[in-house]
Design a protein around this motif. Structure first.
Motif, mmCIF file in Angstrom:
data_model
loop_
_atom_site.group_PDB
_atom_site.id
_atom_site.type_symbol
_atom_site.label_atom_id
_atom_site.label_comp_id
_atom_site.label_asym_id
_atom_site.label_seq_id
_atom_site.Cartn_x
_atom_site.Cartn_y
_atom_site.Cartn_z
ATOM 1 N N TRP A 98 -8.119 -1.366 -3.452
ATOM 2 C CA TRP A 98 -8.869 -0.527 -3.263
ATOM 3 C C TRP A 98 -8.426 0.746 -2.964
ATOM 4 O O TRP A 98 -8.868 1.856 -2.582
ATOM 5 N N GLU A 99 -7.435 0.537 -2.472
ATOM 6 C CA GLU A 99 -6.713 2.211 -2.356
ATOM 7 C C GLU A 99 -6.749 3.023 -4.789
ATOM 8 O O GLU A 99 -6.788 4.650 -3.884
ATOM 9 N N ARG A 100 -6.614 2.155 -4.830
ATOM 10 C CA ARG A 100 -6.602 2.811 -6.922
ATOM 11 C C ARG A 100 -8.437 3.084 -6.966
ATOM 12 O O ARG A 100 -8.667 4.297 -6.864
ATOM 13 N N GLU A 149 2.579 9.740 -9.952
ATOM 14 C CA GLU A 149 1.787 9.165 -11.162
ATOM 15 C C GLU A 149 0.725 9.982 -11.179
ATOM 16 O O GLU A 149 0.801 11.376 -12.771
ATOM 17 N N LEU A 150 0.203 10.593 -10.465
ATOM 18 C CA LEU A 150 -0.760 12.283 -10.421
ATOM 19 C C LEU A 150 -0.479 13.412 -10.625
ATOM 20 O O LEU A 150 -1.209 14.441 -10.996
ATOM 21 N N ARG A 151 1.030 13.768 -9.643
ATOM 22 C CA ARG A 151 1.463 14.616 -10.157
ATOM 23 C C ARG A 151 1.989 14.935 -11.494
ATOM 24 O O ARG A 151 2.262 16.458 -11.799
ATOM 25 N N GLY A 152 1.998 14.237 -12.008
ATOM 26 C CA GLY A 152 3.129 14.308 -13.180
ATOM 27 C C GLY A 152 2.045 14.373 -14.398
ATOM 28 O O GLY A 152 2.004 15.018 -15.403
ATOM 29 N N LEU A 153 1.163 13.377 -14.101
ATOM 30 C CA LEU A 153 -0.578 14.078 -14.871
ATOM 31 C C LEU A 153 -1.302 15.535 -14.575
ATOM 32 O O LEU A 153 -1.586 15.553 -15.839
ATOM 33 N N LEU A 154 -1.268 15.065 -13.424
ATOM 34 C CA LEU A 154 -2.194 16.713 -13.064
ATOM 35 C C LEU A 154 -1.405 18.330 -12.409
ATOM 36 O O LEU A 154 -2.340 18.798 -12.705
ATOM 37 N N GLY A 155 -0.085 17.648 -11.974
ATOM 38 C CA GLY A 155 0.169 19.043 -11.157
ATOM 39 C C GLY A 155 0.377 19.886 -12.075
ATOM 40 O O GLY A 155 0.299 20.951 -11.880
ATOM 41 N N LEU A 209 1.222 -1.230 0.099
ATOM 42 C CA LEU A 209 -0.503 -0.010 -0.331
ATOM 43 C C LEU A 209 1.022 1.576 -0.693
ATOM 44 O O LEU A 209 0.785 2.024 -0.648
ATOM 45 N N ALA A 210 1.988 1.060 1.197
ATOM 46 C CA ALA A 210 2.937 3.072 0.676
ATOM 47 C C ALA A 210 3.550 2.326 -0.271
ATOM 48 O O ALA A 210 3.905 3.511 -0.900
ATOM 49 N N THR A 211 3.590 1.507 -0.576
ATOM 50 C CA THR A 211 4.338 1.470 -2.473
ATOM 51 C C THR A 211 3.719 1.984 -3.630
ATOM 52 O O THR A 211 4.474 3.125 -4.369
ATOM 53 N N GLU A 212 2.613 2.006 -3.389
ATOM 54 C CA GLU A 212 0.995 2.209 -4.354
ATOM 55 C C GLU A 212 1.311 3.329 -4.065
ATOM 56 O O GLU A 212 0.545 4.545 -5.212
ATOM 57 N N ARG A 213 0.998 4.007 -3.150
ATOM 58 C CA ARG A 213 0.932 5.129 -2.159
ATOM 59 C C ARG A 213 2.091 6.239 -3.029
ATOM 60 O O ARG A 213 1.686 7.074 -4.083
ATOM 61 N N ALA A 229 -3.267 10.794 -3.203
ATOM 62 C CA ALA A 229 -2.631 9.743 -2.360
ATOM 63 C C ALA A 229 -2.304 9.320 -1.684
ATOM 64 O O ALA A 229 -0.901 8.769 -1.723
ATOM 65 N N GLY A 230 -1.863 10.062 -0.767
ATOM 66 C CA GLY A 230 -1.452 9.739 0.637
ATOM 67 C C GLY A 230 -2.627 9.411 1.194
ATOM 68 O O GLY A 230 -3.355 8.338 1.435
ATOM 69 N N GLU A 231 -2.339 9.841 2.837
ATOM 70 C CA GLU A 231 -3.229 9.216 3.776
ATOM 71 C C GLU A 231 -4.848 9.018 3.697
ATOM 72 O O GLU A 231 -5.442 9.367 4.370
#
Length: 633
Positions: free
Chosen positions: A424-426, A192-198, A182-186, A484-486
């Motif tokens: 579930w994290e995704r 990924e989100l920072r690259g796509l949307l940030g 879960l930590a790795t996926e986060r 993507a954090g907690e």
């Protein structure tokens, strides 16, 4: 509380089953050693004194301890095992099986296995040196027999205890792999989100800040560019959320039976084969064809054991274990325990127990019949000892198989927990992207359009709207970092005000009532996120002129109710459903109802239980497990 206790009991079942197998093994081994002592005329003292080494052995085997404690327990086993020899001399069996098992359990493998071999060899040498009143010419047979007993019992106890410790280790760390995944996926999703949307959000923020400082003409251009980019980013957010929601699990990793179990079982089988050849050599000292035939059969049994245990292999091995009994009954019965163990392991109860009971009863009857009519106590003890050895090896085969399956099941459960945690994290990230970030971008688009229109008619108000836009985009950037954090922490009161502003900016009259009282942080976030999603749906899927929002509280739940007019007619049957209401349903532990009402109105009602146990949230604090009843939207 009772339910939780039942669930915990079910979770502990593999561990309790493994420990029960180990304790049963101890019991059978101890019983065999008692019968052996009685058979050899050791007397009560000679039977009881060897048990002095059992308590430290039990302490060493049943619990993993620090290195110094293990070494101390090993020393205690060795010293206490020598006590009977000093007291009763040769009137007891010097079979150091407990020392052999303790060495394997206490020492590292590179040291333990050479010592184990030396201990086994020493048991045979002791027979030759001490004599034990042996018949001349048969000292070697007896010495080999003692070595077989020491190696067999030591391997049995070590193999089962090692597998039990493996079960305990997997049971105690069953969530650790999931937490790491879960930590790795986060981290991966965050990058990924920072690259796509940030970058896109940063560009929108740059446009809005420029518009805040420029003249109306230049501000109009930057506002339009920012609004267009916000719409493009919103479409990207929805696409990414759909991709995460449609995540497919990876192919299951094939898991094999633990190598230790296979090796111990093969070693015990080879030892039993050696015992058969010892008896054959005693009974047929010069019959080389019989000895060669038996050796070939035993080689076939051992070879089949090294192959994958399919039904064909098991059937072939069972024939080789069973059929030669008709030719060599006094020798081949040493392998009957392997056969009954495999029956017990591979057939389903109660059929397995019925067949094995018949085999065991037949073996015991044959042993008692072989004693004859004398029924001397020594002969009876010898027969019972042989039968106990049968039970021991049968139990070993069964336990090794069951513990191996148990380890495979626990390991598979760990991988399933990993897959579930990642999935579930995704899903959680997809929901937050769609509901939270999607709402912020929708608000930027709407308020940006309002600001463009106000530049000509009301520049002062336009300036206020542009300043609010900058704040909105900065909040969206902060939300992206949290997604993507907690997990996000939202406040219902703030979201309520924002929802009212965005709807009014879209020209929708808002009738709102907020009266939930103070809420726990997790519940506050869930209701706030659900409010965002419903307002986003109103903006996207209706031509609303009025919208009524009510958040109320009962003794058991917080109730969110949103009604808007201008609802678009339902889509034809078979049209793919949108993601919005599914995401909304994932935030409450109660059914979500949504559907069209008379007069072109659409109503959404969601209830959030006040009891934390009712809102069955996951570890991330945003995504509960729910059931839902949704209309098409």
């Amino acid at each position: 509380m009772q339910r939780g206790s039942v669930e915990r009991s079910d979770e502990d079942l593999p561990l309790r089953l493994a420990r029960a197998m180990l304790w049963a093994t101890f019991g059978i081994l101890f019983a065999i050693r008692v019968l052996t002592g009685l058979d050899n005329g050791a007397g009560l003292i000679g039977v009881l004194l060897p048990m002095a080494s059992y308590p430290p052995l039990v302490a060493l085997v049943v619990r993993h301890r620090r290195t110094t404690v293990r070494y101390a327990l090993l020393a205690a086993v060795v010293l206490l095992y020598a006590v009977p020899f000093l007291v009763v001399g040769e009137r007891w069996d010097w079979v150091p099986w407990s020392v052999a098992a303790a060495v394997l359990c206490a020492l590292p493998g590179r040291v333990a296995w050479p010592l184990f071999v030396l201990i086994v060899a020493a048991s045979g040498v002791a027979v030759l040196l001490l004599g034990y009143d042996l018949v001349p010419g048969y000292e070697g047979h007896v010495a080999v027999g003692y070595m077989i007993i020491a190696a067999d019992d030591g391997l049995i106890l070590f193999g089962l205890s090692a597998l039990v410790r493996a079960v305990e280790r997997l049971h105690g760390t069953q969530d650790e792999l999931a937490r790491m995944a879960l930590a790795t996926e986060r981290l991966r999703l965050d990058g990924e989100l920072r690259g796509l949307l940030g970058g896109k959000l940063q560009a929108i923020a740059f446009r809005m800040r420029k518009a805040e400082q420029e003249a109306p003409e230049r501000a109009r251009h930057d506002l339009r560019e920012g609004v267009a980019l916000a719409r493009h980013t919103l479409a990207r957010v929805r696409a990414v959320a759909g991709t995460y929601q449609a995540h497919r699990p990876e192919e299951a990793v094939p898991l094999e039976c633990p190598r230790l179990a296979r090796r111990v079982l093969l070693a015990v089988l080879l030892i039993q084969c050696g015992l058969v050849m010892k008896v054959m050599a005693y009974q047929y000292p010069a019959d080389w064809p019989a000895l060669g035939f038996a050796a070939a059969l035993l080689a076939g049994i051992a070879t089949l054991q090294t192959l994958p245990q399919s039904r064909t292999v098991l059937a072939a091995q069972s024939l080789l274990l069973l059929l030669p009994l008709a030719i060599f009954p006094d020798a081949w019965d040493k392998l009957l325990s392997i056969f009954t163990g495999k029956l017990l392991l591979n057939l389903r109860p109660p059929r397995s127990w019925a067949i094995v009971s018949v085999v065991l009863a037949g073996h015991l009857a044959w042993l008692l019949w072989s004693i004859g009519s004398t029924m001397l106590i020594d002969d009876l003890a010898a027969a019972l000892m042989t039968f106990g050895s049968h039970l021991m090896i049968m139990w070993l085969v069964y336990c090794l198989g069951r513990l191996s399956w148990l380890l495979v099941a626990l390991e598979r459960a760990r991988h399933e927990l990993v897959e579930s945690a990642v999935r579930w994290e995704r899903v959680r990230v997809a929901g937050d992207l769609h509901d939270v970030l999607g709402f912020s971008l929708s608000a930027v688009s709407l308020k940006g359009e309002v600001a463009v229109r106000l530049l000509d008619t009301d520049p002062a108000r336009a300036g206020s709207e542009i300043a609010a836009l900058v704040s909105l985009v900065e909040r969206a950037l902060a939300e992206l970092r949290s997604i993507a954090g907690e997990g996000l922490e939202l406040r219902l009161a703030a979201e309520f005000d924002t929802a009212r502003e965005v709807l009014e900016a879209a020209g929708i009259e808002v009738v709102a009532r907020l009266d939930p009282g103070p809420l726990p942080p997790g519940l506050d976030t869930a209701v706030a996120a659900a409010l965002r999603e419903t307002v986003t749906n109103v903006l996207r899927h209706s031509r609303a002129r009025t919208c009524e929002i009510t958040v109320s509280r009962t003794d058991e739940a917080v109730r969110l109710r949103v009604i808007n007019d201008g609802a678009v007619p339902p889509a034809p049957a078979g049209t793919p459903r949108g993601y919005g209401l599914r995401s909304l349903a994932s935030r409450t532990g109660q059914p979500v109802t949504a559907g069209y009402r008379q007069g072109g109105r659409y109503e959404v009602v969601a209830e959030f239980p006040l009891d934390p146990a009712g809102l069955r949230r996951d570890a991330d604090g945003v995504h509960p497990v729910v059931g839902s009843q949704l209309g098409h939207r």
